[in-house]
Design a protein around this motif. Structure first.
Motif, PDB file in Angstrom:
ATOM      1  N   GLY A 194       0.825  -1.201   0.000  1.00 44.88           N
ATOM      2  CA  GLY A 194       0.000   0.000   0.000  1.00 44.88           C
ATOM      3  C   GLY A 194       0.858   1.249   0.000  1.00 44.88           C
ATOM      4  O   GLY A 194       1.731   1.411   0.843  1.00 44.88           O
ATOM      5  N   THR A 195       0.638   2.118  -0.974  1.00 52.04           N
ATOM      6  CA  THR A 195       1.410   3.351  -1.120  1.00 52.04           C
ATOM      7  C   THR A 195       0.440   4.508  -1.301  1.00 52.04           C
ATOM      8  O   THR A 195      -0.552   4.385  -2.026  1.00 52.04           O
ATOM      9  N   ALA A 196       0.727   5.613  -0.674  1.00 51.92           N
ATOM     10  CA  ALA A 196      -0.185   6.757  -0.670  1.00 51.92           C
ATOM     11  C   ALA A 196      -0.154   7.477  -2.009  1.00 51.92           C
ATOM     12  O   ALA A 196       0.531   8.484  -2.190  1.00 51.92           O
ATOM     13  N   THR A 197      -0.894   6.947  -2.978  1.00 55.52           N
ATOM     14  CA  THR A 197      -0.939   7.498  -4.326  1.00 55.52           C
ATOM     15  C   THR A 197      -2.389   7.724  -4.752  1.00 55.52           C
ATOM     16  O   THR A 197      -3.329   7.287  -4.097  1.00 55.52           O
ATOM     17  N   ALA A 198      -2.546   8.366  -5.902  1.00 59.50           N
ATOM     18  CA  ALA A 198      -3.883   8.601  -6.453  1.00 59.50           C
ATOM     19  C   ALA A 198      -4.579   7.294  -6.800  1.00 59.50           C
ATOM     20  O   ALA A 198      -5.812   7.201  -6.751  1.00 59.50           O
ATOM     21  N   MET A 199      -3.802   6.250  -7.162  1.00 69.91           N
ATOM     22  CA  MET A 199      -4.402   4.960  -7.472  1.00 69.91           C
ATOM     23  C   MET A 199      -5.084   4.378  -6.233  1.00 69.91           C
ATOM     24  O   MET A 199      -6.192   3.824  -6.314  1.00 69.91           O
ATOM     25  N   ILE A 200      -4.449   4.525  -5.085  1.00 74.36           N
ATOM     26  CA  ILE A 200      -5.056   4.063  -3.842  1.00 74.36           C
ATOM     27  C   ILE A 200      -6.294   4.900  -3.505  1.00 74.36           C
ATOM     28  O   ILE A 200      -7.313   4.382  -3.011  1.00 74.36           O
ATOM     29  N   ASP A 201      -6.218   6.194  -3.794  1.00 74.10           N
ATOM     30  CA  ASP A 201      -7.378   7.049  -3.558  1.00 74.10           C
ATOM     31  C   ASP A 201      -8.569   6.576  -4.394  1.00 74.10           C
ATOM     32  O   ASP A 201      -9.716   6.574  -3.915  1.00 74.10           O
ATOM     33  N   ALA A 205     -12.197   5.146  -3.112  1.00 79.26           N
ATOM     34  CA  ALA A 205     -13.489   5.663  -3.572  1.00 79.26           C
ATOM     35  C   ALA A 205     -14.414   4.537  -3.999  1.00 79.26           C
ATOM     36  O   ALA A 205     -15.630   4.588  -3.766  1.00 79.26           O
ATOM     37  N   ALA A 206     -13.832   3.492  -4.611  1.00 72.77           N
ATOM     38  CA  ALA A 206     -14.631   2.352  -5.061  1.00 72.77           C
ATOM     39  C   ALA A 206     -14.925   1.375  -3.933  1.00 72.77           C
ATOM     40  O   ALA A 206     -15.960   0.702  -3.936  1.00 72.77           O
ATOM     41  N   THR A 207     -14.008   1.310  -2.965  1.00 69.94           N
ATOM     42  CA  THR A 207     -14.145   0.371  -1.848  1.00 69.94           C
ATOM     43  C   THR A 207     -13.821   1.096  -0.549  1.00 69.94           C
ATOM     44  O   THR A 207     -12.702   1.005  -0.037  1.00 69.94           O
ATOM     45  N   PRO A 208     -14.774   1.847  -0.003  1.00 66.62           N
ATOM     46  CA  PRO A 208     -14.504   2.628   1.212  1.00 66.62           C
ATOM     47  C   PRO A 208     -13.968   1.761   2.353  1.00 66.62           C
ATOM     48  O   PRO A 208     -14.465   0.664   2.608  1.00 66.62           O
ATOM     49  N   GLY A 209     -12.918   2.261   2.993  1.00 69.19           N
ATOM     50  CA  GLY A 209     -12.300   1.547   4.098  1.00 69.19           C
ATOM     51  C   GLY A 209     -11.060   0.776   3.726  1.00 69.19           C
ATOM     52  O   GLY A 209     -10.348   0.264   4.605  1.00 69.19           O
ATOM     53  N   ILE A 210     -10.749   0.697   2.417  1.00 70.49           N
ATOM     54  CA  ILE A 210      -9.607  -0.120   1.995  1.00 70.49           C
ATOM     55  C   ILE A 210      -8.287   0.485   2.471  1.00 70.49           C
ATOM     56  O   ILE A 210      -7.342  -0.254   2.788  1.00 70.49           O
ATOM     57  N   VAL A 211      -8.192   1.809   2.559  1.00 71.09           N
ATOM     58  CA  VAL A 211      -6.952   2.440   3.018  1.00 71.09           C
ATOM     59  C   VAL A 211      -6.654   2.044   4.459  1.00 71.09           C
ATOM     60  O   VAL A 211      -5.523   1.660   4.797  1.00 71.09           O
ATOM     61  N   GLU A 212      -7.658   2.116   5.315  1.00 70.08           N
ATOM     62  CA  GLU A 212      -7.474   1.709   6.711  1.00 70.08           C
ATOM     63  C   GLU A 212      -7.120   0.233   6.796  1.00 70.08           C
ATOM     64  O   GLU A 212      -6.244  -0.170   7.578  1.00 70.08           O
ATOM     65  N   GLN A 213      -7.770  -0.578   5.976  1.00 70.70           N
ATOM     66  CA  GLN A 213      -7.492  -2.017   5.970  1.00 70.70           C
ATOM     67  C   GLN A 213      -6.057  -2.299   5.549  1.00 70.70           C
ATOM     68  O   GLN A 213      -5.369  -3.131   6.163  1.00 70.70           O
ATOM     69  N   LEU A 214      -5.599  -1.602   4.531  1.00 72.26           N
ATOM     70  CA  LEU A 214      -4.232  -1.804   4.053  1.00 72.26           C
ATOM     71  C   LEU A 214      -3.215  -1.396   5.117  1.00 72.26           C
ATOM     72  O   LEU A 214      -2.234  -2.104   5.362  1.00 72.26           O
ATOM     73  N   ALA A 215      -3.448  -0.251   5.741  1.00 77.19           N
ATOM     74  CA  ALA A 215      -2.517   0.228   6.764  1.00 77.19           C
ATOM     75  C   ALA A 215      -2.415  -0.751   7.926  1.00 77.19           C
ATOM     76  O   ALA A 215      -1.324  -1.012   8.451  1.00 77.19           O
ATOM     77  N   LYS A 216      -3.542  -1.341   8.324  1.00 73.84           N
ATOM     78  CA  LYS A 216      -3.543  -2.297   9.428  1.00 73.84           C
ATOM     79  C   LYS A 216      -2.803  -3.587   9.074  1.00 73.84           C
ATOM     80  O   LYS A 216      -2.332  -4.300   9.978  1.00 73.84           O
ATOM     81  N   VAL A 218      -0.006  -3.803   7.494  1.00 71.39           N
ATOM     82  CA  VAL A 218       1.434  -3.548   7.387  1.00 71.39           C
ATOM     83  C   VAL A 218       2.063  -3.588   8.779  1.00 71.39           C
ATOM     84  O   VAL A 218       1.664  -2.813   9.659  1.00 71.39           O
ATOM     85  N   PRO A 219       3.027  -4.466   9.023  1.00 71.19           N
ATOM     86  CA  PRO A 219       3.669  -4.515  10.333  1.00 71.19           C
ATOM     87  C   PRO A 219       4.233  -3.174  10.803  1.00 71.19           C
ATOM     88  O   PRO A 219       4.245  -2.896  12.006  1.00 71.19           O
ATOM     89  N   MET A 220       4.672  -2.347   9.869  1.00 70.59           N
ATOM     90  CA  MET A 220       5.197  -1.036  10.246  1.00 70.59           C
ATOM     91  C   MET A 220       4.082  -0.049  10.577  1.00 70.59           C
ATOM     92  O   MET A 220       4.350   1.078  11.009  1.00 70.59           O
ATOM     93  N   GLY A 221       2.835  -0.450  10.346  1.00 69.25           N
ATOM     94  CA  GLY A 221       1.707   0.338  10.800  1.00 69.25           C
ATOM     95  C   GLY A 221       1.259   1.470   9.908  1.00 69.25           C
ATOM     96  O   GLY A 221       0.420   2.287  10.317  1.00 69.25           O
ATOM     97  N   ARG A 222       1.779   1.542   8.699  1.00 70.75           N
ATOM     98  CA  ARG A 222       1.402   2.625   7.799  1.00 70.75           C
ATOM     99  C   ARG A 222       1.686   2.227   6.362  1.00 70.75           C
ATOM    100  O   ARG A 222       2.424   1.282   6.099  1.00 70.75           O
ATOM    101  N   MET A 223       1.106   2.982   5.425  1.00 67.23           N
ATOM    102  CA  MET A 223       1.439   2.797   4.024  1.00 67.23           C
ATOM    103  C   MET A 223       2.735   3.535   3.696  1.00 67.23           C
ATOM    104  O   MET A 223       3.162   4.440   4.424  1.00 67.23           O
ATOM    105  N   ALA A 224       3.352   3.162   2.594  1.00 68.09           N
ATOM    106  CA  ALA A 224       4.569   3.822   2.149  1.00 68.09           C
ATOM    107  C   ALA A 224       4.257   5.166   1.516  1.00 68.09           C
ATOM    108  O   ALA A 224       3.185   5.373   0.942  1.00 68.09           O
ATOM    109  N   GLU A 225       5.209   6.063   1.604  1.00 65.40           N
ATOM    110  CA  GLU A 225       5.170   7.286   0.818  1.00 65.40           C
ATOM    111  C   GLU A 225       5.821   6.998  -0.543  1.00 65.40           C
ATOM    112  O   GLU A 225       6.740   6.182  -0.637  1.00 65.40           O
ATOM    113  N   PRO A 226       5.363   7.648  -1.614  1.00 72.39           N
ATOM    114  CA  PRO A 226       5.920   7.371  -2.942  1.00 72.39           C
ATOM    115  C   PRO A 226       7.437   7.476  -3.010  1.00 72.39           C
ATOM    116  O   PRO A 226       8.093   6.664  -3.676  1.00 72.39           O
ATOM    117  N   ARG A 227       8.012   8.453  -2.327  1.00 72.17           N
ATOM    118  CA  ARG A 227       9.470   8.620  -2.390  1.00 72.17           C
ATOM    119  C   ARG A 227      10.198   7.424  -1.778  1.00 72.17           C
ATOM    120  O   ARG A 227      11.285   7.065  -2.237  1.00 72.17           O
TER     121      ARG A 227
END
Length: 257
Positions: A194-201, A205-216, A218-227
């Motif tokens: 999971g990476t914080a990009t427009a594709m994830i956005d 939009a199509a599947t509300p809650g998927i961002v929170e699900q993806l972040a949970k 990840v053992p590191m507890g967050r999505m990656a930044e693009p950089r």
């Protein structure tokens, strides 16, 4: 931004980046320029690239924008030919462009979605790699990095066509690495989670809650930044990774472990 870095990780290299208008590709464009590369940014439309190109040039770097449609083989080959016109060679390629499918189970995935996934996420990379390698071998070699996905490494019931084409991309990445190694062309892949990009956005939009699900997940507890993803690609394209080829490198915070 300061781009005139003669001692950077990619100093003196000409690097093509597809999918450079946003997300990981945009982050890569800025990072690679900071690391001394002359970058050629490619996307379907160049309007979104102009601001990035202008910023890189204002910082003393070298950047150009070109148009490419990864679903059109002639367009892909023309883009690589344009790199040759601009610089006379190609040292690195970050094949990052992709398209997402409409989320849904395999029996609800349309024929049109499957065809589009094949055209862009598989055949587009196949065409790009072969054209890039042909230009690279004229100057003694180079390095290619393909953006795959964590979804290529396991069952992907929500994005089945996307996952299938990304898994196929892993296969041709490995095959190309073995085939072209004697010519000094290295080929590797990265599998972001999971990476914080427009594709994830768009997925959210199509599947509300998927961002929170993806972040949970990840053992590191967050999505990656693009950089953060672009940093791995930069290293693989650099001479510091001179003995690395045929690798599919996870960039997922441990989610695939």
């Amino acid at each position: 931004m300061t781009n005139n870095n003669s001692a950077g990780l990619l100093a003196g290299k000409v690097v093509l980046i597809t999918g450079a208008s946003r997300g990981i590709g945009e982050a890569a464009a800025r990072l690679f320029a900071e690391e001394g590369a002359s970058v050629v940014l490619a996307a379907r439309g160049t309007d979104a690239l102009d601001a990035v190109v202008g910023e890189i040039r204002a910082g003393g770097g070298t950047a150009d924008a070109i148009s490419v449609d990864l679903g059109d083989r002639d367009s892909v080959r023309a883009a690589v030919a344009r790199v040759e016109e601009l610089h006379g060679r190609l040292d690195g390629a970050f094949n990052n462009g992709a398209t997402i499918q409409q989320p849904g189970p395999i029996d609800q995935t349309s024929d049109e979605d499957v065809d589009r996934q094949f055209e862009v996420n598989f055949r587009g990379h196949w065409t790009a790699m072969t054209a890039e390698a042909a230009l690279m071998r004229r100057s003694g070699g180079g390095a290619i990095v393909n953006t795959s996905s964590i979804g290529s490494r396991r069952a992907n019931p929500v994005l089945p066509a996307y996952g299938a084409m990304k898994r196929a991309l892993n296969s041709i990445t490995e095959s190309a690495a073995v085939t072209w190694a004697p010519e000094g062309i290295r080929v590797n892949g990265i599998t972001p989670g999971g990476t914080a990009t427009a594709m994830i956005d768009a997925w959210e939009a199509a599947t509300p809650g998927i961002v929170e699900q993806l972040a949970k997940s990840v053992p590191m507890g967050r999505m990656a930044e693009p950089r953060e993803v672009a940093e791995v690609a930069a290293w693989l394209l650099s001479d510091r990774a001179s003995m690395v080829t045929g690798a599919i490198v996870p960039v997922d915070g441990g989610a695939g472990a």
